[in-house]
Design a protein around this motif. Structure first.
Motif, PDB file in Angstrom:
ATOM      1  N   VAL A  37       0.923  -1.387  -0.011  1.00 53.49           N
ATOM      2  CA  VAL A  37       0.517   0.436   0.019  1.00 53.49           C
ATOM      3  C   VAL A  37       0.640   1.337  -0.040  1.00 53.49           C
ATOM      4  CG1 VAL A  37      -2.316   1.277   1.697  1.00 53.49           C
ATOM      5  CG2 VAL A  37      -1.835  -1.472   0.796  1.00 53.49           C
ATOM      6  N   PHE A  38       0.470   1.851  -1.194  1.00 50.35           N
ATOM      7  CA  PHE A  38       1.551   3.601  -1.194  1.00 50.35           C
ATOM      8  C   PHE A  38       0.599   4.596  -1.045  1.00 50.35           C
ATOM      9  CE2 PHE A  38       3.060  -0.007  -3.755  1.00 50.35           C
ATOM     10  CZ  PHE A  38       4.647   0.064  -3.339  1.00 50.35           C
ATOM     11  N   ALA A  39       1.135   5.678  -0.811  1.00 55.09           N
ATOM     12  CA  ALA A  39       0.017   6.475  -0.250  1.00 55.09           C
ATOM     13  C   ALA A  39       1.217   8.510  -0.743  1.00 55.09           C
ATOM     14  CB  ALA A  39      -0.051   7.206   1.163  1.00 55.09           C
ATOM     15  N   ILE A  40       0.429   9.193  -1.760  1.00 56.10           N
ATOM     16  CA  ILE A  40       0.702  10.222  -2.146  1.00 56.10           C
ATOM     17  C   ILE A  40       0.552  11.505  -0.246  1.00 56.10           C
ATOM     18  CG2 ILE A  40       1.434  12.458  -3.234  1.00 56.10           C
ATOM     19  CD1 ILE A  40       0.981  10.324  -5.443  1.00 56.10           C
ATOM     20  N   PRO A  41       1.800  11.617   0.133  1.00 55.13           N
ATOM     21  CA  PRO A  41       1.279  12.916   0.944  1.00 55.13           C
ATOM     22  C   PRO A  41       0.740  14.053   0.254  1.00 55.13           C
ATOM     23  CG  PRO A  41       3.778  13.168   0.678  1.00 55.13           C
ATOM     24  CD  PRO A  41       2.846  11.220  -0.072  1.00 55.13           C
ATOM     25  N   GLY A  42       0.316  14.938   1.453  1.00 55.23           N
ATOM     26  CA  GLY A  42      -0.416  16.200   0.974  1.00 55.23           C
ATOM     27  C   GLY A  42      -0.703  17.213   1.403  1.00 55.23           C
ATOM     28  N   SER A  43      -0.885  18.601   1.700  1.00 51.05           N
ATOM     29  CA  SER A  43      -1.018  19.327   2.687  1.00 51.05           C
ATOM     30  C   SER A  43      -1.755  18.949   3.741  1.00 51.05           C
ATOM     31  CB  SER A  43      -1.930  20.848   2.350  1.00 51.05           C
ATOM     32  OG  SER A  43      -1.652  21.988   3.032  1.00 51.05           O
ATOM     33  N   ILE A  44      -0.947  19.213   4.887  1.00 51.72           N
ATOM     34  CA  ILE A  44      -2.139  19.143   6.221  1.00 51.72           C
ATOM     35  C   ILE A  44      -3.410  19.512   6.260  1.00 51.72           C
ATOM     36  CG2 ILE A  44       0.176  18.336   7.962  1.00 51.72           C
ATOM     37  CD1 ILE A  44      -0.380  21.179   9.059  1.00 51.72           C
ATOM     38  N   HIS A  45      -3.091  20.867   5.763  1.00 55.61           N
ATOM     39  CA  HIS A  45      -4.854  21.200   5.610  1.00 55.61           C
ATOM     40  C   HIS A  45      -5.585  20.976   4.539  1.00 55.61           C
ATOM     41  CE1 HIS A  45      -2.221  24.696   7.694  1.00 55.61           C
ATOM     42  NE2 HIS A  45      -1.331  24.864   7.403  1.00 55.61           N
ATOM     43  N   SER A  46      -5.321  19.872   3.791  1.00 54.13           N
ATOM     44  CA  SER A  46      -6.438  19.953   2.906  1.00 54.13           C
ATOM     45  C   SER A  46      -7.298  18.348   3.240  1.00 54.13           C
ATOM     46  CB  SER A  46      -5.561  19.718   1.488  1.00 54.13           C
ATOM     47  OG  SER A  46      -6.279  18.713   1.041  1.00 54.13           O
ATOM     48  N   PRO A  47      -8.064  18.744   2.999  1.00 49.76           N
ATOM     49  CA  PRO A  47      -8.849  17.660   3.512  1.00 49.76           C
ATOM     50  C   PRO A  47      -9.086  16.064   2.477  1.00 49.76           C
ATOM     51  CG  PRO A  47     -10.660  19.669   3.635  1.00 49.76           C
ATOM     52  CD  PRO A  47      -8.959  19.878   3.094  1.00 49.76           C
ATOM     53  N   LEU A  48      -8.347  16.093   1.782  1.00 45.78           N
ATOM     54  CA  LEU A  48      -8.254  15.609   0.676  1.00 45.78           C
ATOM     55  C   LEU A  48      -7.157  15.192   0.835  1.00 45.78           C
ATOM     56  CD1 LEU A  48      -9.772  16.664  -2.832  1.00 45.78           C
ATOM     57  CD2 LEU A  48     -10.490  15.283  -1.179  1.00 45.78           C
ATOM     58  N   ALA A  49      -6.343  15.284   2.034  1.00 45.67           N
ATOM     59  CA  ALA A  49      -5.057  14.943   2.166  1.00 45.67           C
ATOM     60  C   ALA A  49      -5.432  13.741   3.895  1.00 45.67           C
ATOM     61  CB  ALA A  49      -3.753  15.540   2.432  1.00 45.67           C
ATOM     62  N   LYS A  50      -6.565  13.651   4.518  1.00 48.76           N
ATOM     63  CA  LYS A  50      -6.875  13.011   5.473  1.00 48.76           C
ATOM     64  C   LYS A  50      -6.039  11.701   5.711  1.00 48.76           C
ATOM     65  CE  LYS A  50      -7.607  16.712   8.065  1.00 48.76           C
ATOM     66  NZ  LYS A  50      -6.343  17.857   8.606  1.00 48.76           N
ATOM     67  N   GLY A  51      -7.028  11.553   4.181  1.00 47.18           N
ATOM     68  CA  GLY A  51      -6.952   9.398   4.752  1.00 47.18           C
ATOM     69  C   GLY A  51      -6.142   9.217   3.612  1.00 47.18           C
ATOM     70  N   SER A  52      -5.332   9.925   3.263  1.00 48.19           N
ATOM     71  CA  SER A  52      -3.612   9.542   2.505  1.00 48.19           C
ATOM     72  C   SER A  52      -2.666   9.411   3.878  1.00 48.19           C
ATOM     73  CB  SER A  52      -2.854  10.334   1.802  1.00 48.19           C
ATOM     74  OG  SER A  52      -3.910  10.535   0.474  1.00 48.19           O
ATOM     75  N   HIS A  53      -2.971  10.560   4.404  1.00 47.00           N
ATOM     76  CA  HIS A  53      -1.789  10.977   5.918  1.00 47.00           C
ATOM     77  C   HIS A  53      -2.076   9.354   6.992  1.00 47.00           C
ATOM     78  CE1 HIS A  53      -1.302  15.458   4.811  1.00 47.00           C
ATOM     79  NE2 HIS A  53      -0.424  14.534   4.341  1.00 47.00           N
ATOM     80  N   ALA A  54      -3.790   9.086   7.157  1.00 36.50           N
ATOM     81  CA  ALA A  54      -3.541   8.370   7.766  1.00 36.50           C
ATOM     82  C   ALA A  54      -3.400   7.000   7.326  1.00 36.50           C
ATOM     83  CB  ALA A  54      -5.447   8.118   8.011  1.00 36.50           C
ATOM     84  N   LEU A  55      -3.496   6.544   6.198  1.00 35.80           N
ATOM     85  CA  LEU A  55      -2.964   4.976   5.978  1.00 35.80           C
ATOM     86  C   LEU A  55      -1.361   4.937   5.960  1.00 35.80           C
ATOM     87  CD1 LEU A  55      -4.973   4.903   2.135  1.00 35.80           C
ATOM     88  CD2 LEU A  55      -4.636   3.611   3.947  1.00 35.80           C
ATOM     89  N   ILE A  56      -0.650   6.608   5.610  1.00 40.39           N
ATOM     90  CA  ILE A  56       0.741   5.946   5.745  1.00 40.39           C
ATOM     91  C   ILE A  56       1.382   6.350   7.657  1.00 40.39           C
ATOM     92  CG2 ILE A  56       3.138   7.973   6.334  1.00 40.39           C
ATOM     93  CD1 ILE A  56       2.000   9.159   3.666  1.00 40.39           C
ATOM     94  N   GLN A  57       0.582   6.544   8.580  1.00 42.36           N
ATOM     95  CA  GLN A  57       0.567   6.742   9.989  1.00 42.36           C
ATOM     96  C   GLN A  57       0.286   5.270  10.020  1.00 42.36           C
ATOM     97  OE1 GLN A  57      -2.427   9.396  11.177  1.00 42.36           O
ATOM     98  NE2 GLN A  57      -0.933  11.242  11.639  1.00 42.36           N
ATOM     99  N   GLN A  58      -0.771   4.273   9.777  1.00 35.69           N
ATOM    100  CA  GLN A  58      -0.772   2.861   9.688  1.00 35.69           C
ATOM    101  C   GLN A  58      -0.182   2.479   8.673  1.00 35.69           C
ATOM    102  OE1 GLN A  58      -4.665   2.626   8.474  1.00 35.69           O
ATOM    103  NE2 GLN A  58      -5.712   4.094   9.915  1.00 35.69           N
TER     104      GLN A  58
END
Length: 362
Positions: A252-273
């Motif tokens: 599973v891979f994810a591209i990170p985004g801005s911490i202010h973007s709602p569309l990055a929340k899911g990607s960042h959660a995956l990276i944390q997991q």
């Protein structure tokens, strides 16, 4: 052209109301092929799947459905691949619930090629769309067929990038293989049928029911070596695909985004997991041990105008409006409009709804 007896039996069993994949595989393992299952007595079937299912198997009339399938197969681009077919993708045999058969429109062989799933938001940003298409193009040129779900947003961009590369693209549908959904992607579906593939486990004529899409996600991840999430909100359906990929033993891979973007929340959660953070297609290829891309990505436009460079610096990493650009760049409004037009033509910025402008990084 009439269907052969074995394919007719596969279709009839796959269409039998209430008979899921697990029960069907149990019957096949015990009784033999699909024709043997249909030839079995009701009492014998009941011992394996219960009275209700045994009755459904012996009483179901599939005449109309079989006629529709025969008519659909008259198009040489259309095919049906069963579990017993040597062309059935081995990757799907590794997942817990492989479908008994697949309706395929296009290049069946793509289902057995090394692949990567790319998924994400239906309401992706301009940067997310650019990332999805660029990653897909590079990975396709490196030999990975791009698998996605034909949805708007990231799926659309991923398919376009895959088709532009050498390994093409496969769309896994949440409808019958004879239905295009969403209708806005009809032209893209035609491109996939001609140079890639459309695949569905659902019967012909199946409409886009809400429950179909989470179910088909296991095939998007199952066909691939890994799954890349480009943009995803915290409740995005693409996170289902990522979870299924992890459960299936895929990367599973994810591209990170801005911490202010709602569309990055899911990607960042995956990276944390535990998902792997990626910044380039090379990161994925190295993880999958596939080496470097066979051809470099096209070079971005070179900006030499000092005013355009100042404007790009003023844009920063987040979308902003015209007033903010004027304040940051100190350029006249009249000049900014012309510069933005040229930068947009060069693929370096995108105009967003609400009068916002976003810098694109390629």
């Amino acid at each position: 052209m009439p269907l052969d007896a074995d394919l007719s039996a596969w279709l009839r069993l796959s269409l039998t109301p209430g008979l899921g994949g697990e029960a069907l595989r149990r019957l096949l393992a015990t009784l033999g092929g699909p024709q043997q299952v249909l030839a079995a007595r009701r009492g014998e079937l009941a011992r394996h799947v219960g009275d209700a299912l045994a009755a459904s198997i012996t009483e179901y009339d599939a005449t109309a459905a079989l006629s529709s399938a025969a008519a659909w197969l008259e198009d040489p681009a259309n095919d049906i691949v069963t579990l017993a077919d040597t062309r059935y993708p081995r990757q799907l045999l590794q997942i817990p619930d492989p479908p008994p058969l697949l309706h395929v429109k296009g290049r069946v062989e793509l289902l057995s090629r090394p692949a990567l799933a790319i998924v994400g938001s239906r309401n992706a940003t301009a940067q997310g769309m650019a990332n999805a298409e660029a990653f897909a193009r590079t990975l396709s040129d490196a030999g990975l067929t791009i698998v996605s779900g034909l949805a708007l947003g990231v799926d659309t961009a991923a398919h376009r990038g895959g088709l532009a590369g050498s390994a093409s693209s496969v769309a896994v549908l949440g409808t019958g293989a004879d239905i295009v959904y969403p209708a806005r992607n009809r032209a893209l579906a035609h491109e996939l049928a001609a140079g890639g593939a459309l695949v569905s486990e659902f019967p012909l004529g199946m409409k886009p029911l809400a429950g179909n899409f989470p179910r088909r996600n296991r095939l998007i991840s199952g066909l691939a070596l890994g799954c890349l999430v480009v943009e995803a909100a915290a409740d995005s359906g693409s996170l289902i695909t990522a979870r299924l990929a992890a459960e299936q033993g895929r990367e599973v891979f994810a591209i990170p985004g801005s911490i202010h973007s709602p569309l990055a929340k899911g990607s960042h959660a995956l990276i944390q997991q535990g998902a792997k953070l990626v910044e380039s297609a090379r990161d994925i290829l190295e993880e999958l041990r596939m080496g470097a891309p066979s051809a470099p990505a096209p070079a971005p436009a070179v900006v030499t105008d000092p005013r355009a460079l100042r404007l790009l610096d003023a844009l920063g990493q987040e979308p902003c409006n015209l007033d903010t650009l004027v304040a940051r760049s100190t350029l006249p409004v009249s000049e900014i409009g012309a510069l933005l037009t040229q930068l947009e033509l060069d693929g370096l910025v995108a105009m967003l709804p609400g009068g916002l402008v976003q810098r694109l990084h390629r």
